[in-house]
Design an enzyme around this catalytic site. Structure first.
Site, PDB file in Angstrom:
ATOM      1  N   TYR A 144       0.855  -1.193   0.000  1.00 28.37           N
ATOM      2  CA  TYR A 144       0.000   0.000   0.000  1.00 28.37           C
ATOM      3  C   TYR A 144       0.881   1.229   0.000  1.00 28.37           C
ATOM      4  CZ  TYR A 144      -4.954   0.621  -0.145  1.00 28.37           C
ATOM      5  OH  TYR A 144      -6.229   0.794  -0.608  1.00 28.37           O
TER       6      TYR A 144
ATOM      7  N   GLU B  59      -0.221   5.040  -0.515  1.00 26.87           N
ATOM      8  CA  GLU B  59      -0.913   6.302  -0.821  1.00 26.87           C
ATOM      9  C   GLU B  59       0.081   7.444  -0.709  1.00 26.87           C
ATOM     10  OE1 GLU B  59      -5.469   5.562   0.749  1.00 26.87           O
ATOM     11  OE2 GLU B  59      -4.021   6.500   2.071  1.00 26.87           O
TER      12      GLU B  59
ATOM     13  N   ASP C 130      -4.163  14.478 -25.433  1.00 27.31           N
ATOM     14  CA  ASP C 130      -4.393  13.088 -25.026  1.00 27.31           C
ATOM     15  C   ASP C 130      -3.666  12.206 -26.039  1.00 27.31           C
ATOM     16  OD1 ASP C 130      -5.239  10.595 -24.376  1.00 27.31           O
ATOM     17  OD2 ASP C 130      -7.383  11.062 -24.338  1.00 27.31           O
TER      18      ASP C 130
ATOM     19  N   THR D 269      -1.704   6.648 -22.217  1.00 27.22           N
ATOM     20  CA  THR D 269      -1.695   5.283 -21.689  1.00 27.22           C
ATOM     21  C   THR D 269      -0.303   4.714 -21.898  1.00 27.22           C
ATOM     22  OG1 THR D 269      -2.341   4.368 -23.828  1.00 27.22           O
ATOM     23  CG2 THR D 269      -4.117   4.831 -22.274  1.00 27.22           C
TER      24      THR D 269
ATOM     25  N   LYS E 155      -0.311   0.969 -25.025  1.00 27.50           N
ATOM     26  CA  LYS E 155      -0.605   0.882 -26.463  1.00 27.50           C
ATOM     27  C   LYS E 155       0.733   0.739 -27.219  1.00 27.50           C
ATOM     28  CE  LYS E 155      -5.118   2.891 -25.731  1.00 27.50           C
ATOM     29  NZ  LYS E 155      -6.039   4.047 -25.831  1.00 27.50           N
TER      30      LYS E 155
ATOM     31  N   ARG F  32      -0.761  -2.078 -18.621  1.00 20.25           N
ATOM     32  CA  ARG F  32      -1.979  -1.264 -18.701  1.00 20.25           C
ATOM     33  C   ARG F  32      -1.873  -0.166 -17.659  1.00 20.25           C
ATOM     34  NH1 ARG F  32      -4.584  -3.882 -22.017  1.00 20.25           N
ATOM     35  NH2 ARG F  32      -6.024  -2.152 -22.180  1.00 20.25           N
TER      36      ARG F  32
HETATM   37  C1  LIG Z   1      -7.061   4.460 -25.011  1.00 15.53           C
HETATM   38  C2  LIG Z   1      -7.433   5.880 -24.863  1.00 15.53           C
HETATM   39  C3  LIG Z   1      -7.823   6.412 -23.618  1.00 15.53           C
HETATM   40  C4  LIG Z   1      -8.147   5.594 -22.393  1.00 15.53           C
HETATM   41  O1  LIG Z   1      -7.359   4.600 -21.986  1.00 15.53           O
HETATM   42  P1  LIG Z   1      -7.906   3.473 -20.959  1.00 15.53           P
HETATM   43  O2  LIG Z   1      -6.666   2.952 -20.353  1.00 15.53           O
HETATM   44  O3  LIG Z   1      -8.666   2.488 -21.782  1.00 15.53           O
HETATM   45  O4  LIG Z   1      -8.794   4.165 -19.968  1.00 15.53           O
HETATM   46  C5  LIG Z   1      -8.037   7.778 -23.544  1.00 15.53           C
HETATM   47  N1  LIG Z   1      -7.891   8.575 -24.611  1.00 15.53           N
HETATM   48  C6  LIG Z   1      -7.540   8.096 -25.818  1.00 15.53           C
HETATM   49  C7  LIG Z   1      -7.374   9.043 -26.955  1.00 15.53           C
HETATM   50  C8  LIG Z   1      -7.305   6.733 -25.981  1.00 15.53           C
HETATM   51  O5  LIG Z   1      -6.970   6.270 -27.192  1.00 15.53           O
END
Ligand SMILES: *Cc1c(COP(=O)(O)O)cnc(C)c1O
Length: 449
Positions: free
Chosen positions: A93, A95, A239, A265, A268, A274
């Site tokens: 843990y 935090e 993003d 993320t 990807k 993840r």
């Molecule tokens: C994949 C993605 C997310 C979210 O990712 P998660 O891990 O599935 O919550 C947010 N914004 C964009 C543009 C994405 O391609």
């Protein structure tokens, strides 16, 4: 750089990275593992204790290995990343942040998080990194929480045009708590219409402008977004969930010099666990950190943070830069091959790992196309098309990505072949399934040592 035996040699600077090489540990990692009694995830223990669940895990590994994984958001993490994920750091843990935790015994996980943060900052040239978001959506939530108040206006890509759920979907916190205005792409070119972005920004005076998409296959013009945001006094949030790995590998432009906050993320193209990541300038560091913990999250997932550190280490290697370049080469070859099979490629091609295409000219809808490809062992997504002609809820779009295949060591020759196989699958050619099996057998994602 050695080339996988079965593949014809591609151009030297785009040689695929064989799966057996991509997990090389970066220099300077603490070498404690060699002396440790811990031997990593004990799969046999799981098998003995819970055959039902271990059977599912093994079957899933087989599914991933026996087909072509063309989902643009997926990849194969290295054995080192998987080891960190399955490590005892999952038990801790923690935090708070390194040096300021709400629990005892955090000295070692503090080291892991500091390494993850320093590697992320160095990799992306950012003044500040927060590696705690549990997912990409959590990272976006924290960015909004840091910069906005409920009811604020936000300008983002409209969902039917390629925006993510967190960019204003009524089914998501974003659409419920903020007032989203959507921009889109030009009908003729499929490229982001910056004149429209500017006009909407001046009309609606948003508090933030978001750039990022789940289906846009080209590089956004980050400088243009910055300029428009400055004209109306808005924050610019990038993003970069999809292209983060290409940015790390130098195969795509970076939003870091332009955006106030970059959300992403790590699972990807970047090929980590993840999870989510936030990058920002020193001026916003405190607000971003407080928005993650304690505002939107509790204890950090230290095993995932350790795995992110491993992935950032891998992403800083020349081999990863080669992989990132190859991902783009592969996507371009695959896009051209699909066009030759009669699909209409959105924007006419790709700059990234991602291809979106219309299958309407083949007399198919997206779901039917996905079903036929899946039946042949090729897994891909449907996706909304910006100006789709199908009835609502019935897109004729499909989305594919080249990252997982590239991680397996496939190159341009395989992409050209896969384009033909996809064309065959869409025409329900029964021979394709076994040809896919023959191809993937040569590129095991987790080759035996
Ligand atoms: C994949 C993605 C997310 C979210 O990712 P998660 O891990 O599935 O919550 C947010 N914004 C964009 C543009 C994405 O391609």
């Amino acid at each position: 750089m050695p080339v996988t035996k079965a593949a014809p040699a591609p151009a030297a600077d785009t040689a695929p990275v064989p799966a057996s090489e991509r997990a090389a540990a970066p220099e300077g990692t603490p070498a404690a593992a060699a002396a440790s009694p811990y031997r990593g995830p004990d799969f046999d223990a799981l098998r003995r204790q819970d055959p039902e669940l271990s059977g599912i895990l093994l079957a899933e590994l087989e599914r991933q290995s026996n087909g072509l994984q063309l989902i643009a958001a997926e990849n194969f993490t290295s054995p080192a990343v998987l080891a960190a994920l399955g490590s005892p750091l999952a038990n801790k843990y923690a935090e708070g942040y390194p040096g300021a935790r709400h629990h005892g015994g955090c000295e070692l996980v503090d080291l892991a998080e500091r390494i993850a943060v320093e590697r992320a900052k160095a990799l992306f040239g950012a003044e500040h990194a927060n590696v705690q978001p549990h997912s990409g959506s959590s990272a976006v939530l924290a960015a909004y929480a840091a910069l906005l108040r409920p009811g604020d206006t936000v300008l983002a890509m409209a969902l039917p045009q390629g925006g993510h759920l967190t960019h204003g979907s009524p089914a998501n916190f974003s659409g419920r708590w903020f007032d989203f205005v959507g921009y889109g792409v030009d009908r003729a070119t499929g490229l982001i219409d910056y004149d429209q972005v500017r006009a909407l920004a001046h009309e609606h005076r948003p508090k933030a402008i978001v750039c990022g998409s789940i289906s846009y296959p080209r590089h956004p013009d980050y400088a243009a977004f910055r300029e428009i945001a400055d004209e109306v006094g808005a924050y610019f949030i990038a993003d970069a969930a999809h292209p983060l790995g290409l940015i790390a590998g130098g195969a795509a432009p970076s939003p870091v010099p332009y955006a106030d906050v970059v959300c992403a993320t790590t699972h990807k193209v970047l090929r980590g666990p993840r999870g989510g990541l936030l990058l920002c300038g020193a001026d916003l560091a405190g607000r971003i950190d407080r928005a993650v913990f304690p505002f939107t999250q509790g204890g950090a997932q230290m095993h995932a943070i350790a795995a992110k550190a491993v992935a950032f280490g891998e992403a800083a290697t020349p081999a990863f830069a080669g992989y990132a370049r190859q991902v783009v080469c592969n996507a371009r070859v695959l896009a051209a091959a699909l066009e030759a099979e009669g699909l209409t490629i959105t924007t006419g091609g790709t700059d990234t790992h991602m291809i979106t295409a219309d299958v309407a000219a083949l007399g198919l809808d997206g779901r039917t196309a996905r079903g036929r490809c899946t039946a042949a062992g090729m897994v891909l997504d449907t996706c909304a098309l910006p100006y789709g002609t199908g009835p609502p809820g019935c897109t004729t779009g499909v989305r594919l990505g080249s990252a997982a295949l590239t991680t397996q060591g496939m190159g341009q020759a395989e992409m050209a072949r896969i384009g033909v196989l996809l064309g065959g699958a869409l025409r329900e050619d029964g021979k394709v399934r076994s040809e896919v099996a023959d191809l993937v057998r040569r590129f095991p994602p987790y080759p035996a040592p």
